[in-house]
Design a protein around this motif. Sequence first.
Motif, PDB file in Angstrom:
ATOM      1  N   VAL A  76       0.854  -1.191   0.000  1.00 48.27           N
ATOM      2  CA  VAL A  76       0.000   0.000   0.000  1.00 48.27           C
ATOM      3  C   VAL A  76       0.889   1.240   0.000  1.00 48.27           C
ATOM      4  N   PHE A  77       0.893   1.936  -1.110  1.00 47.50           N
ATOM      5  CA  PHE A  77       1.690   3.154  -1.301  1.00 47.50           C
ATOM      6  C   PHE A  77       0.698   4.308  -1.343  1.00 47.50           C
ATOM      7  N   ILE A  78       0.864   5.284  -0.434  1.00 45.45           N
ATOM      8  CA  ILE A  78      -0.085   6.399  -0.322  1.00 45.45           C
ATOM      9  C   ILE A  78       0.652   7.713  -0.492  1.00 45.45           C
ATOM     10  N   SER A  79       0.073   8.585  -1.283  1.00 43.64           N
ATOM     11  CA  SER A  79       0.604   9.931  -1.476  1.00 43.64           C
ATOM     12  C   SER A  79      -0.525  10.932  -1.268  1.00 43.64           C
ATOM     13  N   LEU A  80      -0.262  11.949  -0.449  1.00 42.64           N
ATOM     14  CA  LEU A  80      -1.244  13.013  -0.226  1.00 42.64           C
ATOM     15  C   LEU A  80      -0.838  14.265  -0.985  1.00 42.64           C
ATOM     16  N   VAL A  81      -1.798  14.890  -1.628  1.00 37.89           N
ATOM     17  CA  VAL A  81      -1.598  16.170  -2.300  1.00 37.89           C
ATOM     18  C   VAL A  81      -2.548  17.145  -1.632  1.00 37.89           C
ATOM     19  N   GLU A  82      -2.001  18.197  -1.027  1.00 38.57           N
ATOM     20  CA  GLU A  82      -2.838  19.166  -0.320  1.00 38.57           C
ATOM     21  C   GLU A  82      -2.999  20.434  -1.161  1.00 38.57           C
ATOM     22  N   VAL A  83      -4.243  20.889  -1.254  1.00 37.77           N
ATOM     23  CA  VAL A  83      -4.548  22.079  -2.048  1.00 37.77           C
ATOM     24  C   VAL A  83      -5.403  23.045  -1.234  1.00 37.77           C
ATOM     25  N   LYS A  84      -5.434  24.276  -1.679  1.00 38.19           N
ATOM     26  CA  LYS A  84      -6.295  25.283  -1.059  1.00 38.19           C
ATOM     27  C   LYS A  84      -7.747  25.002  -1.431  1.00 38.19           C
ATOM     28  N   LYS A  85      -8.663  25.395  -0.564  1.00 40.28           N
ATOM     29  CA  LYS A  85     -10.082  25.105  -0.771  1.00 40.28           C
ATOM     30  C   LYS A  85     -10.639  25.698  -2.062  1.00 40.28           C
ATOM     31  N   GLU A  86     -10.118  26.839  -2.482  1.00 39.13           N
ATOM     32  CA  GLU A  86     -10.663  27.467  -3.692  1.00 39.13           C
ATOM     33  C   GLU A  86     -10.295  26.719  -4.971  1.00 39.13           C
ATOM     34  N   ASN A  87      -9.500  25.663  -4.858  1.00 38.76           N
ATOM     35  CA  ASN A  87      -9.074  24.908  -6.033  1.00 38.76           C
ATOM     36  C   ASN A  87     -10.040  23.790  -6.421  1.00 38.76           C
ATOM     37  N   TRP A  88     -11.258  23.820  -5.898  1.00 42.00           N
ATOM     38  CA  TRP A  88     -12.257  22.806  -6.207  1.00 42.00           C
ATOM     39  C   TRP A  88     -13.481  23.438  -6.862  1.00 42.00           C
ATOM     40  N   SER A  89     -14.032  22.731  -7.817  1.00 37.12           N
ATOM     41  CA  SER A  89     -15.373  23.029  -8.325  1.00 37.12           C
ATOM     42  C   SER A  89     -16.103  21.699  -8.401  1.00 37.12           C
ATOM     43  N   PHE A  90     -17.215  21.595  -7.706  1.00 39.04           N
ATOM     44  CA  PHE A  90     -17.974  20.352  -7.657  1.00 39.04           C
ATOM     45  C   PHE A  90     -19.013  20.266  -8.769  1.00 39.04           C
ATOM     46  N   GLY A  91     -19.093  21.313  -9.554  1.00 39.90           N
ATOM     47  CA  GLY A  91     -20.042  21.342 -10.657  1.00 39.90           C
ATOM     48  C   GLY A  91     -20.566  22.744 -10.887  1.00 39.90           C
ATOM     49  N   ASN A  92     -21.186  22.937 -12.026  1.00 39.03           N
ATOM     50  CA  ASN A  92     -21.808  24.209 -12.403  1.00 39.03           C
ATOM     51  C   ASN A  92     -20.819  25.351 -12.564  1.00 39.03           C
ATOM     52  N   GLY A  93     -19.529  25.050 -12.660  1.00 35.85           N
ATOM     53  CA  GLY A  93     -18.548  26.107 -12.847  1.00 35.85           C
ATOM     54  C   GLY A  93     -18.405  27.030 -11.657  1.00 35.85           C
ATOM     55  N   ILE A  94     -18.720  26.528 -10.473  1.00 39.00           N
ATOM     56  CA  ILE A  94     -18.680  27.324  -9.246  1.00 39.00           C
ATOM     57  C   ILE A  94     -17.613  26.775  -8.299  1.00 39.00           C
ATOM     58  N   ALA A  95     -16.862  27.675  -7.683  1.00 40.67           N
ATOM     59  CA  ALA A  95     -15.885  27.277  -6.661  1.00 40.67           C
ATOM     60  C   ALA A  95     -16.613  27.272  -5.317  1.00 40.67           C
ATOM     61  N   GLN A  96     -17.284  26.164  -5.010  1.00 41.06           N
ATOM     62  CA  GLN A  96     -18.161  26.086  -3.849  1.00 41.06           C
ATOM     63  C   GLN A  96     -17.471  26.390  -2.524  1.00 41.06           C
ATOM     64  N   TYR A  97     -16.206  26.079  -2.395  1.00 36.97           N
ATOM     65  CA  TYR A  97     -15.498  26.308  -1.134  1.00 36.97           C
ATOM     66  C   TYR A  97     -14.786  27.655  -1.081  1.00 36.97           C
ATOM     67  N   ALA A  98     -14.806  28.403  -2.162  1.00 36.75           N
ATOM     68  CA  ALA A  98     -14.110  29.703  -2.181  1.00 36.75           C
ATOM     69  C   ALA A  98     -14.820  30.660  -1.232  1.00 36.75           C
ATOM     70  N   VAL A  99     -14.015  31.354  -0.468  1.00 39.10           N
ATOM     71  CA  VAL A  99     -14.579  32.288   0.512  1.00 39.10           C
ATOM     72  C   VAL A  99     -14.358  33.709   0.042  1.00 39.10           C
TER      73      VAL A  99
END
Length: 126
Positions: free
Chosen positions: A103-126
């Motif tokens: 089991v080889f695991i790698s974590l990649v950490e990103v800022k919250k604004e780097n996600w869009s869950f759909g509809n072209g919206i950055a849902q976590y952007a503050v």
Amino acid sequence: MPFARIDMKKGKDAAYRQQIGLAIYEAMLDVGVPKNDRFQVINEHDDANFMFDPTYLGIARDDDLVIIQITWNEGRTLDQKKALYRGIVDRLAKAPGIRGENVFISLVEVKKENWSFGNGIAQYAV
């Protein structure tokens, strides 16, 4: 929001792959990932496209190696990360029966604004 990429050699059945995905999801829940926040892609590779060192750092890996890359929000503690690693390995040992050495695991950490869950919206952007 985690996104898990799971890579392995070809040849395992759908139930085996589903057990891997579930084990990873459950381990993420244990370290605070929200329920239903499950996004995973499982890729299978032939021998020519799945390369690894079988003894790097003195760990004996074989063809059952599973490489897991989780992209998630930054900010978790070292203890949470260690708990995630242990939780994944322990669950995969139970089902589908993968040795911890594989089991080889790698974590990649990103800022919250780097996600869009759909509809072209950055849902976590503050």
